[in-house]
Write an enzyme that holds these catalytic residues in place. Structure first.
Site, PDB file in Angstrom:
ATOM      1  N   ASP A  57      36.357  34.754  42.449  1.00  0.00           N
ATOM      2  CA  ASP A  57      37.398  36.681  42.536  1.00  0.00           C
ATOM      3  C   ASP A  57      38.450  36.909  43.491  1.00  0.00           C
ATOM      4  O   ASP A  57      38.127  36.269  44.061  1.00  0.00           O
ATOM      5  CB  ASP A  57      36.230  37.352  41.878  1.00  0.00           C
ATOM      6  CG  ASP A  57      34.885  37.747  43.298  1.00  0.00           C
ATOM      7  OD1 ASP A  57      35.853  37.984  44.635  1.00  0.00           O
ATOM      8  OD2 ASP A  57      33.824  38.095  43.393  1.00  0.00           O
ATOM      9  N   LYS A 108      38.910  40.178  39.556  1.00  0.00           N
ATOM     10  CA  LYS A 108      39.263  41.480  38.493  1.00  0.00           C
ATOM     11  C   LYS A 108      39.954  42.747  40.249  1.00  0.00           C
ATOM     12  O   LYS A 108      39.156  41.938  41.104  1.00  0.00           O
ATOM     13  CB  LYS A 108      37.735  42.656  38.198  1.00  0.00           C
ATOM     14  CG  LYS A 108      37.333  41.268  37.352  1.00  0.00           C
ATOM     15  CD  LYS A 108      35.824  41.558  36.132  1.00  0.00           C
ATOM     16  CE  LYS A 108      35.881  40.661  35.335  1.00  0.00           C
ATOM     17  NZ  LYS A 108      35.608  39.703  35.252  1.00  0.00           N
ATOM     18  N   MET A 136      33.624  49.857  46.612  1.00  0.00           N
ATOM     19  CA  MET A 136      34.958  50.606  45.074  1.00  0.00           C
ATOM     20  C   MET A 136      34.962  52.135  45.423  1.00  0.00           C
ATOM     21  O   MET A 136      34.564  52.237  44.163  1.00  0.00           O
ATOM     22  CB  MET A 136      33.922  49.648  43.764  1.00  0.00           C
ATOM     23  CG  MET A 136      34.070  48.502  43.770  1.00  0.00           C
ATOM     24  SD  MET A 136      33.686  48.096  42.472  1.00  0.00           S
ATOM     25  CE  MET A 136      31.529  48.085  42.287  1.00  0.00           C
TER      26      MET A 136
END
Length: 471
Positions: free
Chosen positions: A251, A273, A387
């Site tokens: 990732d 992502k 996040m």
């Protein structure tokens, strides 16, 4: 080659060490590991040697005599003056006894290598006495690549050697064992699941081995945590898997420095992502993992941090198991602990935080995270938000509205543990301003609670001063 390497079975054989100090003790440890019938002779033994070896070996506290040497299969001379060492070396040669004199390679018949011991698997590195420190460095480098269960794998294979001979044609055995050591059963043994490995091995051996079935292959998938970014924080097991992988799916949080540690010819597939930009849907990632494993490949699914902490590792493991693909998980240093350490901040502290809670600030689409704000505000311990940069203002507002003080310390760590790491800190009420003024874009974690006051980092005042100086 300068010297021929040989592994000698010393079990029960007579080995003599002349010497009673630290060098003799070091050699004695090696010989005990080899299960030799060990004797040490010296006018006096050190206290450390006596404390460790008394009752385990034969200790003869006197000057050595010729008969001592003649009775040995192997002789070490340690902690002995050069003239005395030369004298006993000559006695050993006349008696035909193989000899090692510590730190005097010119007198040695053999040198003791740096050893990596994995039970049935032994690796030795020798520089012929020329550069023993280099040998130790090479041992450390190689040891990091060898799984601790490697000896168990050799024992496991030995257990089935005769059965394989009896059930698989001679011309197919080599291919069988090559496939075994690269396959899922060996991976189970190395992962510590010997019970499952025995069941799978029996099923494999008892299966009819037609030519078609001999070509059938099933690979394995390893879901691996890459840590927060610093390659030095990669686990030894993760490093081994990277250097064995045929394919790596990674990732965006996996650094180039970590990818550079992988096998050079490994195929690398980016499946990262970013918020509102899912370049590869989760279902497609899972389908790729399954397809690659069915091609017989060793696949590493490499994720930043820990794969089971907001990393969808559990979803991928479920999909792989449902498809019948052997899958294993290797944890990583999660972003919270890595970033906190990078900021010199403890997540728990007896003076101010008895617990820590991890939550995600990311929700589906653009929605606010669906969290129990009342419960989180009431905890009064450390709260780590993954996040959470884009929703920082909302998060701070919700916590304050539900009772967490606006003055509560916060720290924001961006790219923690990496060279471009950035840390800002202040109060919960000014969280949004900290992120904007500090130019925080992510990836970052938010740490909320009293421990954040102890973090390294710049405050709003520091940032304002820096801006004035630049202007």
């Amino acid at each position: 080659m300068k010297a021929f390497p040989a592994h000698i079975d010393l079990k029960g054989r007579s080995v003599l060490i002349i010497g009673g100090g630290a060098e003799a003790l070091a050699k004695a440890r090696l010989m005990l590991a080899a299960d030799a019938a060990l004797s040490l002779v010296a006018p006096k033994f050190s206290a450390d040697l006596l404390a460790e070896l008394k009752g385990k070996v034969r200790l003869i506290e006197r000057d050595p005599v010729v008969a001592d040497v003649e009775a040995a299969a192997l002789l070490f001379i340690a902690d002995t003056q050069e003239a005395e060492a030369r004298r006993w070396a000559e006695v050993a040669r006349m008696a035909g006894v193989l000899l090692n004199v510590v730190d005097q390679p010119a007198l040695c018949d053999f040198t003791t290598p740096s050893i990596i011991d994995r039970g049935r698997v032994t690796v030795s590195i020798s520089t012929g006495g020329a550069a023993p420190v280099l040998g130790k460095k090479l041992r450390a480098d190689i040891e990091a690549l060898l799984p601790p269960q490697l000896g168990s794998l050799a024992d496991f294979a030995d257990r089935y050697r005769e059965t394989v001979k009896a059930t698989i044609a001679r011309e197919d055995r080599r291919r069988f064992w090559e496939a075994f050591f690269d396959g899922p059963i060996a991976a189970q043994v190395l992962a510590g699941d010997e019970k499952g490995a025995h069941e799978a091995m029996l099923a494999l051996i008892n299966r009819p081995h037609t030519e078609e079935m001999a070509e059938e292959k099933t690979g394995t998938v390893h879901i691996v945590g890459a840590g927060p970014g610093d390659p030095d924080l990669l686990t030894i097991k993760a490093l081994r898997l990277l250097q064995r992988a045929d394919v790596i799916l990674h990732d965006r949080l996996v650094s180039d420095d970590i990818l550079s540690l992988a096998r050079r010819d490994a195929e690398r597939l980016y499946v990262g992502k970013a918020k509102s930009n899912h370049s590869v849907p989760q279902e497609e990632i899972e389908a790729r993992l399954i397809a690659l494993a069915r091609e017989g490949k060793t696949v590493v699914r490499l994720k930043g941090g820990d794969p089971f902490v907001f990393g969808r590792g559990g979803e991928e493991l479920d999909a792989l198991r449902k498809a019948g693909i052997p899958a294993f998980v290797t944890p990583g240093v999660t972003a919270a602990t890595g970033c906190a350490a990078a900021a010199n901040m403890a997540l728990t502290h007896r003076d101010c935080a008895q617990a820590v809670t991890f939550v995600t600030g990311h929700a589906k689409g653009e929605a606010d995270p669906a969290l129990d704000w009342s419960a989180l505000a009431a905890l009064k311990n450390t709260l780590v938000v993954y996040m959470g940069v884009t929703k920082a203002e909302t998060i701070a507002g919700k916590l304050i509205a539900h009772g967490r003080g606006a003055e509560t310390p916060v720290a924001v760590i961006e790219n923690g543990t990496r060279e471009n790491q950035k840390i800002v800190k202040g109060a919960l009420g000014e969280l949004a301003a900290l992120i904007e003024t500090g130019g925080i874009k992510g990836p970052a974690v938010l740490v909320i609670g009293e421990v954040a006051a102890r973090a390294d980092g710049e405050t709003l005042a520091d940032l304002a001063l820096k801006e004035r100086l630049v202007a």
